[in-house]
Scaffold this motif. Structure first.
Motif, PDB file in Angstrom:
ATOM      1  N   UNK A  95      -3.587 -11.607   8.407  1.00  0.00           N
ATOM      2  CA  UNK A  95      -3.875 -10.362   9.132  1.00  0.00           C
ATOM      3  C   UNK A  95      -3.841  -9.138   8.215  1.00  0.00           C
ATOM      4  N   UNK A  96      -4.534  -9.185   7.081  1.00  0.00           N
ATOM      5  CA  UNK A  96      -4.506  -8.042   6.158  1.00  0.00           C
ATOM      6  C   UNK A  96      -5.215  -6.825   6.746  1.00  0.00           C
ATOM      7  N   UNK A  97      -4.694  -5.656   6.409  1.00  0.00           N
ATOM      8  CA  UNK A  97      -5.355  -4.407   6.799  1.00  0.00           C
ATOM      9  C   UNK A  97      -5.337  -3.451   5.626  1.00  0.00           C
ATOM     10  N   UNK A  98      -6.448  -2.774   5.422  1.00  0.00           N
ATOM     11  CA  UNK A  98      -6.534  -1.796   4.344  1.00  0.00           C
ATOM     12  C   UNK A  98      -5.919  -0.478   4.818  1.00  0.00           C
ATOM     13  N   UNK A 130      -1.736  -3.888   4.004  1.00  0.00           N
ATOM     14  CA  UNK A 130      -0.578  -4.511   4.639  1.00  0.00           C
ATOM     15  C   UNK A 130      -0.988  -5.902   5.107  1.00  0.00           C
ATOM     16  N   UNK A 131      -0.004  -6.726   5.432  1.00  0.00           N
ATOM     17  CA  UNK A 131      -0.294  -8.064   5.932  1.00  0.00           C
ATOM     18  C   UNK A 131       1.005  -8.844   6.044  1.00  0.00           C
ATOM     19  N   UNK A 132       0.871 -10.127   6.306  1.00  0.00           N
ATOM     20  CA  UNK A 132       2.037 -10.998   6.522  1.00  0.00           C
ATOM     21  C   UNK A 132       1.939 -12.219   5.613  1.00  0.00           C
ATOM     22  N   UNK A 133       3.064 -12.599   5.007  1.00  0.00           N
ATOM     23  CA  UNK A 133       3.110 -13.854   4.270  1.00  0.00           C
ATOM     24  C   UNK A 133       3.261 -14.987   5.281  1.00  0.00           C
ATOM     25  N   UNK A 134       2.845 -16.206   4.922  1.00  0.00           N
ATOM     26  CA  UNK A 134       2.963 -17.330   5.853  1.00  0.00           C
ATOM     27  C   UNK A 134       4.409 -17.509   6.308  1.00  0.00           C
ATOM     28  N   UNK A 155     -12.205 -10.558  -0.467  1.00  0.00           N
ATOM     29  CA  UNK A 155     -11.670 -11.493   0.541  1.00  0.00           C
ATOM     30  C   UNK A 155     -11.605 -10.844   1.924  1.00  0.00           C
ATOM     31  N   UNK A 156     -11.207  -9.585   1.990  1.00  0.00           N
ATOM     32  CA  UNK A 156     -11.144  -8.914   3.307  1.00  0.00           C
ATOM     33  C   UNK A 156     -12.557  -8.761   3.871  1.00  0.00           C
TER      34      UNK A 156
END
Ligand code: ZN
Length: 181
Positions: A95-98, A130-134, A155-156
């Motif tokens: 769930x990456x966000x710039x 921002x985002x979340x690691x597994x 990638x995004x």
């Protein structure tokens, strides 16, 4: 000088080599869906993306829709690339966000899903995401620059259904690929 920042990547299950898809393909043009970073299927997908990325020589990033899964997950590792100036090592981000992007620069890039071409693409060389690691529900922030910033931008783009071919200035900026990497 290579600046290295280590992220707290968890131990993942054993990864399986997945088949990659090439353009044109529905998964590659999909807006990928957000997922639960703690879902066990996502932990497995994270492992599979790493295994599949490593199996493809010269591959520095792989988005989930490149293996036919339209979810917001990508793997990245630019630490061995000669152009890298800052690296967060091997990681999978969910769930990456710039947050911010600046200092666009044009450079030649390729993609596993577009095997026959490379293209000149302008991308941010200063990037905060921002985002979340597994397996984690705490959001992390990644600040990076240069080649890693461009690779993350690529990638995004995948997760939003775009290929580098959608970012080139025109046909004059697309070239036949001589070799991968
Ligand atoms: Zn790609």
């Amino acid at each position: 000088m290579l600046e290295r920042v280590e992220l707290a990547m968890p131990t993942l299950p054993t990864g399986t080599l997945l088949k990659t898809v090439a353009a044109p393909n529905q998964a590659l043009s999909s807006l990928c869906a957000e997922v639960d970073p703690k879902d066990s299927n996502i932990l497995q997908l994270a492992a599979d993306l790493i295994t599949t990325m490593h199996a493809n020589k010269g591959c520095v990033g792989l988005a989930a829709n490149q293996v036919g899964r339209a979810v917001r997950v990508f793997a990245l590792d630019v630490s061995n690339h000669p152009k890298t100036t800052k690296s967060h090592g091997l990681f999978v981000l969910i769930n990456p966000e710039i947050v911010s992007s600046s200092r666009n620069e044009k450079s030649r890039e390729g993609c596993l899903s577009v095997p026959d071409f490379t293209g000149d693409v302008k991308r941010a060389t200063q990037l905060t995401i921002t985002g979340y690691l597994p397996g984690s529900d705490s959001q992390i922030t990644i600040e990076t620059q240069g080649f890693e910033a461009k690779a993350i931008g690529h990638e995004i783009d995948h997760l939003n259904g775009y290929l580098f071919l959608d970012r080139v200035a025109g046909a004059h900026a697309i070239f036949p690929r001589k070799r991968y990497l």
